[in-house]
Scaffold this motif. Structure first.
Motif: not given
Ligand code: 5AD
Ligand code: SF4
Length: 508
Positions: A65-93
């Protein structure tokens, strides 16, 4: 499985799944992230996996937030996209790499239009794969694990400054440390909270079950200091939370230090949190049977805010498989704990995780699991086909066929679904205390949960959000209950906070 229905359904999920993007944004919205007035950059986070990842994504958004990032609900117009991933089961990677492939197009398009779109991979896949991600997807800018996301603002600034001006190569920043300083010392204070808020109290695991990557991706067990948790709990309640869900990979192994240097157990922590004025409900997840001590069981009888619901995974009902899984206890030990819990809190609703098709599992072992499920009777449970995870002991053993696993999973899930439906049906014509959490976009109905974690939906005015109200249950399905607000006067009522007031209902 993609969960895209509502906040309640993800709270009901105690295990790993993918969270719909807009769902995460809804959560963030309810915690105030969309209200940054200074923001002019769009942030999009896709969260996979457990509640811990949801908690982490929330914190990442707040850190940015202090860097001026506001959450949006679509990747298409995002300036920063984060995939917060899980590795617990197969095919995650593989799923992460195919998602990155899709996102790369946005980066390329952005580049053509003079915009630098930053692409980040966070979470357990990032921790496990590290530089391999940049090798396979050189356009990725940031790779960071679950223990270093407090450095995210610096990483983002570095990536912004160091962009090589190429659509092929990203900034290539990797941070998968297990730093001495903990991220919890650097997390922002919550100023707005959802009605039910996650509070991370413990991370990592020392149990090393044969099938599980958690000890490798989240590290060994670490408990947050008591004071820090109490501060965060008080802040969350001030910010609007009525329920705290205490999170940890092995949450009941909690042994954080108090100010005076004494170790506190989970039960002690729960009793202290229960003193917070305005906190109506406390839950905790996920627990290991070996760490279910007497004091914690008794807390279920004595602390009214502690909800009569427990997710206590056993994974299998076969002693032979429990041994093979390195679970460190047998079936009799688990059954004894359940008996003690039911003696302490007769109406407690129980949930578990089950894995079918672990290497070596025979028809007899599986039959033992079915027998155990029938003996215990679950209000809900989660079940998975065993999935070999690189680096874990069971992955090197001879594997069962997928067909055998699928057959067993189907049989097991049918039984669990029947139990869940019958548990829910028993609520018809009862009155349930429901903490109202959200209004569904789909039909405008309000939804919340009973003390037993059942999702309830009903018609009512928006001002009921955040209230604890009585709902007369009229219908039930396996997944949900449906009912009507019981007493008109409660429309303007407030959450009942009397310490002697005990929620719940006895099951017949
Ligand atoms: N395969 C299948 N299920 C797994 N789980 C963890 N590791 C695996 C695996 N390799 C399940 C367990 C655990 C839950 C979080 O995920 O049931 O309790
Ligand atoms: Fe994984 Fe076992 Fe630890 Fe649970 S207790 S996080 S299944 S290693």
């Amino acid at each position: 499985m993609i969960i895209c229905v509502c906040f309640n359904s993800f709270l009901r999920k105690l295990n790993c799944f993918e969270l719909d993007l807009s769902l995460v944004c809804n959560i963030m919205a309810s915690s105030g992230v969309l209200e940054n007035p200074t923001g002019n950059k769009a942030l999009f986070i896709k969260t996979y996996g457990c509640q811990m990842n949801v908690y982490d994504s929330d914190k990442m958004a707040k850190l940015l937030e202090p860097l001026g990032f506001i959450l949006c609900n679509s990747a298409s117009n995002a300036d920063l996209i984060i995939l917060n991933t899980c590795h617990i089961r197969e095919k995650a990677t593989e799923k992460v790499f195919s998602e990155l492939g899709r996102l790369r197009k946005l980066k390329t398009e952005g580049f053509k239009n003079g915009r630098n779109v930053l692409l980040a991979v966070a979470g357990c896949v990032a921790q496990a794969e590290g530089s391999e991600i940049i090798t396979r997807a050189p356009y990725v800018d940031l790779v960071f694990g679950p223990q270093t996301y407090h450095r995210l603002p610096n990483m983002v600034m570095e990536a912004t400054n160091s962009l090589k001006g190429s659509e092929i190569n990203g900034a290539g920043i990797i941070d998968t440390d297990f730093p001495i300083e903990t991220k919890f010392d650097h997390l922002p204070t919550d100023t707005k909270s959802s009605t039910s808020a996650f509070l991370s109290i413990q991370e990592g695991c020392d149990k090393f079950c044969s099938f599980c990557v958690v000890p490798y991706t989240r590290g060994t067990e670490a408990s947050r200091p008591v004071e820090q948790i109490l501060d965060e709990g008080i802040n969350l309640v001030k910010a609007g939370a009525k329920e705290l869900v205490l999170l940890g990979q092995n949450v009941n192994a909690y042994h954080g230090l108090s100010k005076s240097g004494k170790e506190w157990s989970l039960s002690r922590l729960i009793r202290e949190l229960a003193e917070i004025d305005g906190l109506a409900r406390i839950r905790y997840t996920t627990s290991h049977p070996k760490d279910m001590d007497h004091e914690l069981i008794i807390a279920h009888a004595e602390v009214p805010q502690l909800m009569p619901y427990l997710h206590l995974p056993i994974q299998t009902g076969s002693d032979r498989m429990l041994k093979a899984m390195n679970r460190k206890h047998d079936v009799a030990f688990y059954v004894k704990i359940i008996e003690k819990l039911r003696a302490a809190r007769p109406d407690i609703a129980l949930s578990s995780d089950f894995i079918v098709g672990h290497p070596g599992e025979t028809d007899n072992d599986f039959a033992d699991t079915i027998r155990l499920i029938m003996e215990i009777g679950y209000s809900q449970a989660y079940s998975f086909k065993y999935s070999p995870r690189p680096g874990t002991p069971a992955s090197n053993l001879e594997q069962l066929s997928d067909a055998a696993k699928s057959d067993r999973l189907q049989t097991l899930q049918q039984l669990l679904n029947e139990q869940q439906l019958s548990f829910n049906m028993r609520c018809i014509n009862t009155s349930q205390k429901v903490l109202v959490e959200r209004r569904r976009d789909r039909d405008g109905r309000l939804t919340g949960r009973t003390p037993f974690m059942q999702n309830v939906s009903f018609d009512g005015p928006i001002r009921l959000l955040g209230e604890l109200i009585d709902i007369n249950i009229e219908q039930a399905t396996g997944k949900s209950l449906f009912g009507k607000v019981a007493i008109k006067e409660q429309y303007s009522g407030h959450v009942i906070m009397n310490k002697n007031y005990s929620e719940g209902r006895k099951h017949a």
